[in-house]
Scaffold this motif. Structure first.
Motif, PDB file in Angstrom:
ATOM      1  N   VAL A  52     -23.476  35.158 -54.345  1.00  0.00           N
ATOM      2  CA  VAL A  52     -22.935  33.865 -54.769  1.00  0.00           C
ATOM      3  C   VAL A  52     -21.983  34.048 -55.950  1.00  0.00           C
ATOM      4  CG1 VAL A  52     -23.525  31.620 -55.741  1.00  0.00           C
ATOM      5  CG2 VAL A  52     -24.869  32.540 -53.861  1.00  0.00           C
ATOM      6  N   ALA A  53     -22.313  34.953 -56.845  1.00  0.00           N
ATOM      7  CA  ALA A  53     -21.423  35.224 -57.979  1.00  0.00           C
ATOM      8  C   ALA A  53     -20.080  35.770 -57.496  1.00  0.00           C
ATOM      9  CB  ALA A  53     -22.080  36.208 -58.946  1.00  0.00           C
ATOM     10  N   VAL A  54     -20.093  36.583 -56.444  1.00  0.00           N
ATOM     11  CA  VAL A  54     -18.843  37.079 -55.871  1.00  0.00           C
ATOM     12  C   VAL A  54     -17.998  35.911 -55.367  1.00  0.00           C
ATOM     13  CG1 VAL A  54     -17.835  38.392 -53.968  1.00  0.00           C
ATOM     14  CG2 VAL A  54     -19.695  39.381 -55.310  1.00  0.00           C
ATOM     15  N   LEU A  55     -18.623  34.923 -54.736  1.00  0.00           N
ATOM     16  CA  LEU A  55     -17.888  33.755 -54.253  1.00  0.00           C
ATOM     17  C   LEU A  55     -17.226  33.008 -55.407  1.00  0.00           C
ATOM     18  CD1 LEU A  55     -20.415  32.318 -51.626  1.00  0.00           C
ATOM     19  CD2 LEU A  55     -18.533  33.928 -51.251  1.00  0.00           C
ATOM     20  N   GLU A  56     -17.923  32.913 -56.515  1.00  0.00           N
ATOM     21  CA  GLU A  56     -17.332  32.254 -57.688  1.00  0.00           C
ATOM     22  C   GLU A  56     -16.120  33.032 -58.186  1.00  0.00           C
ATOM     23  OE1 GLU A  56     -20.842  32.305 -60.040  1.00  0.00           O
ATOM     24  OE2 GLU A  56     -21.556  30.352 -59.324  1.00  0.00           O
ATOM     25  N   ARG A 101     -25.613  28.171 -54.340  1.00  0.00           N
ATOM     26  CA  ARG A 101     -26.313  28.665 -55.528  1.00  0.00           C
ATOM     27  C   ARG A 101     -27.700  28.041 -55.616  1.00  0.00           C
ATOM     28  NH1 ARG A 101     -23.415  26.504 -59.107  1.00  0.00           N
ATOM     29  NH2 ARG A 101     -21.710  28.015 -59.012  1.00  0.00           N
ATOM     30  N   ALA A 102     -27.815  26.766 -55.251  1.00  0.00           N
ATOM     31  CA  ALA A 102     -29.107  26.075 -55.308  1.00  0.00           C
ATOM     32  C   ALA A 102     -30.065  26.560 -54.229  1.00  0.00           C
ATOM     33  CB  ALA A 102     -28.883  24.568 -55.179  1.00  0.00           C
ATOM     34  N   ARG A 103     -29.543  27.307 -53.242  1.00  0.00           N
ATOM     35  CA  ARG A 103     -30.396  27.744 -52.122  1.00  0.00           C
ATOM     36  C   ARG A 103     -30.528  29.267 -52.058  1.00  0.00           C
ATOM     37  NH1 ARG A 103     -29.002  24.079 -46.883  1.00  0.00           N
ATOM     38  NH2 ARG A 103     -31.033  24.945 -46.266  1.00  0.00           N
ATOM     39  N   VAL A 104     -30.325  29.931 -53.171  1.00  0.00           N
ATOM     40  CA  VAL A 104     -30.446  31.393 -53.200  1.00  0.00           C
ATOM     41  C   VAL A 104     -31.827  31.835 -52.743  1.00  0.00           C
ATOM     42  CG1 VAL A 104     -30.633  33.364 -54.780  1.00  0.00           C
ATOM     43  CG2 VAL A 104     -28.617  31.902 -54.846  1.00  0.00           C
ATOM     44  N   ASP A 105     -32.867  31.108 -53.146  1.00  0.00           N
ATOM     45  CA  ASP A 105     -34.220  31.498 -52.741  1.00  0.00           C
ATOM     46  C   ASP A 105     -34.371  31.421 -51.223  1.00  0.00           C
ATOM     47  OD1 ASP A 105     -37.077  32.139 -53.419  1.00  0.00           O
ATOM     48  OD2 ASP A 105     -37.387  30.218 -52.404  1.00  0.00           O
ATOM     49  N   GLU A 106     -33.813  30.399 -50.587  1.00  0.00           N
ATOM     50  CA  GLU A 106     -33.872  30.292 -49.118  1.00  0.00           C
ATOM     51  C   GLU A 106     -33.086  31.418 -48.450  1.00  0.00           C
ATOM     52  OE1 GLU A 106     -33.644  26.254 -47.204  1.00  0.00           O
ATOM     53  OE2 GLU A 106     -33.074  25.735 -49.260  1.00  0.00           O
ATOM     54  N   LEU A 107     -31.919  31.724 -49.014  1.00  0.00           N
ATOM     55  CA  LEU A 107     -31.122  32.822 -48.460  1.00  0.00           C
ATOM     56  C   LEU A 107     -31.890  34.134 -48.535  1.00  0.00           C
ATOM     57  CD1 LEU A 107     -27.725  31.816 -50.085  1.00  0.00           C
ATOM     58  CD2 LEU A 107     -28.205  31.827 -47.624  1.00  0.00           C
ATOM     59  N   ALA A 108     -32.547  34.362 -49.669  1.00  0.00           N
ATOM     60  CA  ALA A 108     -33.320  35.590 -49.840  1.00  0.00           C
ATOM     61  C   ALA A 108     -34.492  35.645 -48.858  1.00  0.00           C
ATOM     62  CB  ALA A 108     -33.826  35.681 -51.282  1.00  0.00           C
ATOM     63  N   ALA A 152     -21.147  23.541 -46.307  1.00  0.00           N
ATOM     64  CA  ALA A 152     -19.826  22.987 -45.992  1.00  0.00           C
ATOM     65  C   ALA A 152     -19.923  21.498 -45.704  1.00  0.00           C
ATOM     66  CB  ALA A 152     -19.222  23.730 -44.803  1.00  0.00           C
ATOM     67  N   GLU A 153     -20.964  21.118 -44.957  1.00  0.00           N
ATOM     68  CA  GLU A 153     -21.167  19.704 -44.649  1.00  0.00           C
ATOM     69  C   GLU A 153     -21.445  18.917 -45.929  1.00  0.00           C
ATOM     70  OE1 GLU A 153     -23.761  17.209 -41.382  1.00  0.00           O
ATOM     71  OE2 GLU A 153     -24.768  18.833 -42.472  1.00  0.00           O
ATOM     72  N   ALA A 154     -22.302  19.443 -46.796  1.00  0.00           N
ATOM     73  CA  ALA A 154     -22.644  18.756 -48.038  1.00  0.00           C
ATOM     74  C   ALA A 154     -21.438  18.641 -48.967  1.00  0.00           C
ATOM     75  CB  ALA A 154     -23.783  19.498 -48.747  1.00  0.00           C
ATOM     76  N   ARG A 167     -15.639  25.223 -54.274  1.00  0.00           N
ATOM     77  CA  ARG A 167     -16.569  25.326 -55.398  1.00  0.00           C
ATOM     78  C   ARG A 167     -17.782  24.420 -55.183  1.00  0.00           C
ATOM     79  NH1 ARG A 167     -15.376  28.307 -59.695  1.00  0.00           N
ATOM     80  NH2 ARG A 167     -13.212  28.881 -60.180  1.00  0.00           N
ATOM     81  N   ARG A 168     -17.581  23.268 -54.550  1.00  0.00           N
ATOM     82  CA  ARG A 168     -18.741  22.411 -54.240  1.00  0.00           C
ATOM     83  C   ARG A 168     -19.666  23.125 -53.258  1.00  0.00           C
ATOM     84  NH1 ARG A 168     -14.637  18.412 -53.947  1.00  0.00           N
ATOM     85  NH2 ARG A 168     -14.763  18.282 -51.660  1.00  0.00           N
ATOM     86  N   MET A 169     -19.082  23.804 -52.280  1.00  0.00           N
ATOM     87  CA  MET A 169     -19.894  24.597 -51.351  1.00  0.00           C
ATOM     88  C   MET A 169     -20.707  25.653 -52.084  1.00  0.00           C
ATOM     89  SD  MET A 169     -17.803  25.618 -47.903  1.00  0.00           S
ATOM     90  CE  MET A 169     -19.101  26.779 -47.440  1.00  0.00           C
ATOM     91  N   VAL A 170     -20.040  26.358 -52.994  1.00  0.00           N
ATOM     92  CA  VAL A 170     -20.714  27.427 -53.731  1.00  0.00           C
ATOM     93  C   VAL A 170     -21.865  26.861 -54.550  1.00  0.00           C
ATOM     94  CG1 VAL A 170     -20.436  29.201 -55.504  1.00  0.00           C
ATOM     95  CG2 VAL A 170     -18.658  28.887 -53.776  1.00  0.00           C
ATOM     96  N   GLY A 171     -21.680  25.674 -55.103  1.00  0.00           N
ATOM     97  CA  GLY A 171     -22.766  25.036 -55.850  1.00  0.00           C
ATOM     98  C   GLY A 171     -23.992  24.801 -54.979  1.00  0.00           C
ATOM     99  N   HIS A 172     -23.771  24.352 -53.752  1.00  0.00           N
ATOM    100  CA  HIS A 172     -24.896  24.148 -52.825  1.00  0.00           C
ATOM    101  C   HIS A 172     -25.562  25.485 -52.487  1.00  0.00           C
ATOM    102  CE1 HIS A 172     -24.456  19.854 -51.997  1.00  0.00           C
ATOM    103  NE2 HIS A 172     -23.146  20.030 -52.020  1.00  0.00           N
TER     104      HIS A 172
END
Length: 489
Positions: free
Chosen positions: A116-120, A87-94, A199-201, A80-85
């Motif tokens: 990201v919602a699927v991951l949640e 989620r904050a980078r959706v714009d970069e992923l896009a 994952a690192e974060a 869940r911590r990974m998913v939070g990171h």
């Protein structure tokens, strides 16, 4: 060198054993924009030795590390911590998707937010999963079924949906307790870098998540490494056949989500105008580069010509342009070799069917890997354009005598990934859906739900991703027969 708005700390390195390390090859991979044909980024190129290093790191994380024995609640919290990171980078992923693959910027944001919602949702599924169950036993006083991690996972993702597909594989592996080696497509690796940074974060132990970017030979070396317990692959059927063969030799586990040639059956109760708009809009989605794409349209012969004319009219209104233009409805193909492939199939189609519209490169775009939306009519179902996956905005219209004939034609394919029926009759949709031999089937269009199991029949794959069924593919089942109930389960 990175596209604007993307902030990756070490694109020139690999992530192995919890550290960002140089590729032993010393080489870099150029990432080319399909809009401009210009290099937009460079990443490290892994070779066989790098693949072996990643396997060794993952092996250590499984055999000696804490991750497989970490309580599921702690694994889920870390994920869940990974998913939070992420989620904050959706714009970069896009932005990464648009820059590398030419995906429309207008669609990229919602697409990646949805991933990201699927991951949640997967994290929530794991929270409700019973990793140990007590069951009645005829052979012992107490019987238990335990679900344990399958081992080291090689996750190999394609270039068309690089984030969502890779992230799902990583999610299942981590939630199950498996270390994972990410091997993205060499054309679209930036999303995997962002996953590794997440994952690192999140503080995952060393070796639990690894990233190696390389070409086909290095990927094959990874699959052949006996330290890999499971391969999760999404891509072409040809590559899947090779992976299945290698895994079969050493009885390694594999999940294969492969190609498709999915059919849309148009019933008499469905209006031509709505069908035309729906089918033209679908085949141009992601420039037709979707494995579950509805690329065959099967229609009663009496309606064939009218539907062909209506689809051609809709295709004629499609706006073709650069992927970052909000007005664009059809962007480029992902790479030059993909455009060459599509043009080859168009030439094959001209020999056996009627080219109704399209078939060429847009006159107003002299750079980039663009192709017009293309419609063939009166297509024989045994032709190459009806039987082989084109992976481009090319639609084949096939006439049929009646509903029974439509079902027969739909099933005359070596693929069985997806399908649809255009009808307002839900009973007919269910009846036809049960008879068409595909892993997925929808009413009235291309429908997909990544929270439910998806995958293919026949040469469209082995196993399922999505939902509980996808999770089970990353687990081994162990039966324990004991003389009593242990104090702690």
């Amino acid at each position: 060198m990175l596209p604007a708005g993307i902030h990756i700390a070490h694109p020139e390195r690999l992530y192995i054993g919890g550290a960002w390390v140089p590729a032993l090859s010393g080489r870099l991979i150029d990432l080319v924009s399909p809009d401009t044909e210009q290099v937009v980024a460079r990443v490290a190129e892994a070779d066989a030795a790098d693949m072996d290093a990643a396997v060794a790191a993952a092996r250590a994380a499984f055999d000696a590390g804490p991750w497989p024995m970490t309580p599921p609640a702690e694994r889920i919290a870390a994920f869940r911590r990974m998913v939070g990171h992420l989620r904050a980078r959706v714009d970069e992923l896009a932005r990464s998707w648009t820059a590398q693959m030419g995906g429309l910027a207008s669609f990229a944001g919602p697409m990646h937010a949805g991933s990201v919602a699927v991951l949640e949702g997967l994290a929530a599924m794991a929270e409700n999963f019973a990793f140990v169950e007590q069951r009645p036993s005829m052979g012992a006083a107490a019987g238990f079924v335990a679900y344990e991690p399958v081992g080291v996972v090689a996750a190999i993702a394609p270039w068309n949906g690089p984030f969502g597909i890779m992230a799902n594989k990583v999610a299942y592996a981590l939630l199950a307790g498996c270390p994972v080696i990410m091997k993205p497509s060499p054309e679209t690796p930036l999303e995997a870098y962002i996953i590794a940074e997440a994952a690192e974060a999140a503080g995952l132990p060393a070796g639990v998540v690894n990233l190696v970017t390389g070409h086909r030979a290095a990927s094959d070396h990874l699959v052949c490494n006996p330290g890999v317990d499971k391969v999760s692959f999404t891509g072409s059927t040809v590559a899947g056949q090779r992976i299945a063969s290698v895994c079969g030799e050493r009885i390694a586990r594999c999940t294969l989500e492969l190609g498709g040639k999915s059919a849309a059956l148009v019933r008499d109760d469905f209006p031509i105008e709505i069908a035309a708009k729906m089918l033209a809009g679908t085949i141009t989605m992601m420039s037709g580069q979707v494995c579950a794409m509805l690329s065959r349209v099967i229609v009663p012969r009496a309606r064939h010509d009218e539907l062909a004319e209506a689809i051609a009219g809709e295709m004629g209104r499609v706006v073709i342009g650069h992927s970052d233009d909000p007005a664009t409805q059809l962007g480029p193909l992902a790479m030059e070799r993909q455009r060459d492939r599509v043009e080859m199939y168009i030439e094959e189609g001209r020999k056996v069917a009627d080219l109704v519209c399209g078939g060429g490169r847009p006159a107003h775009l002299n750079r980039g890997f663009f192709i017009e939306p293309t419609l063939f009519a009166n297509v024989p179902n045994d032709s190459r354009i009806a039987q082989e996956e084109i992976f481009g905005p090319v639609l084949s219209l096939i006439p049929a005598e009646d509903e029974e004939d439509m079902i027969r034609i739909a099933n005359e394919s070596r693929f069985g990934l997806n399908g649809s029926v255009l009808t307002h009759d839900v009973d007919a949709a269910y009846r036809i859906g049960r008879r068409v031999r595909t892993g997925g089937f929808g009413q009235n269009g291309l429908r997909m739900d990544f929270g439910l199991p998806y995958g293919g029949f026949k040469q469209s794959g082995i196993g399922r991703e999505g939902g509980r069924e996808g999770f089970m593919a990353y687990l081994e089942v162990k039966t324990l027969l004991l003389d009593g109930v242990p104090s702690a389960l």
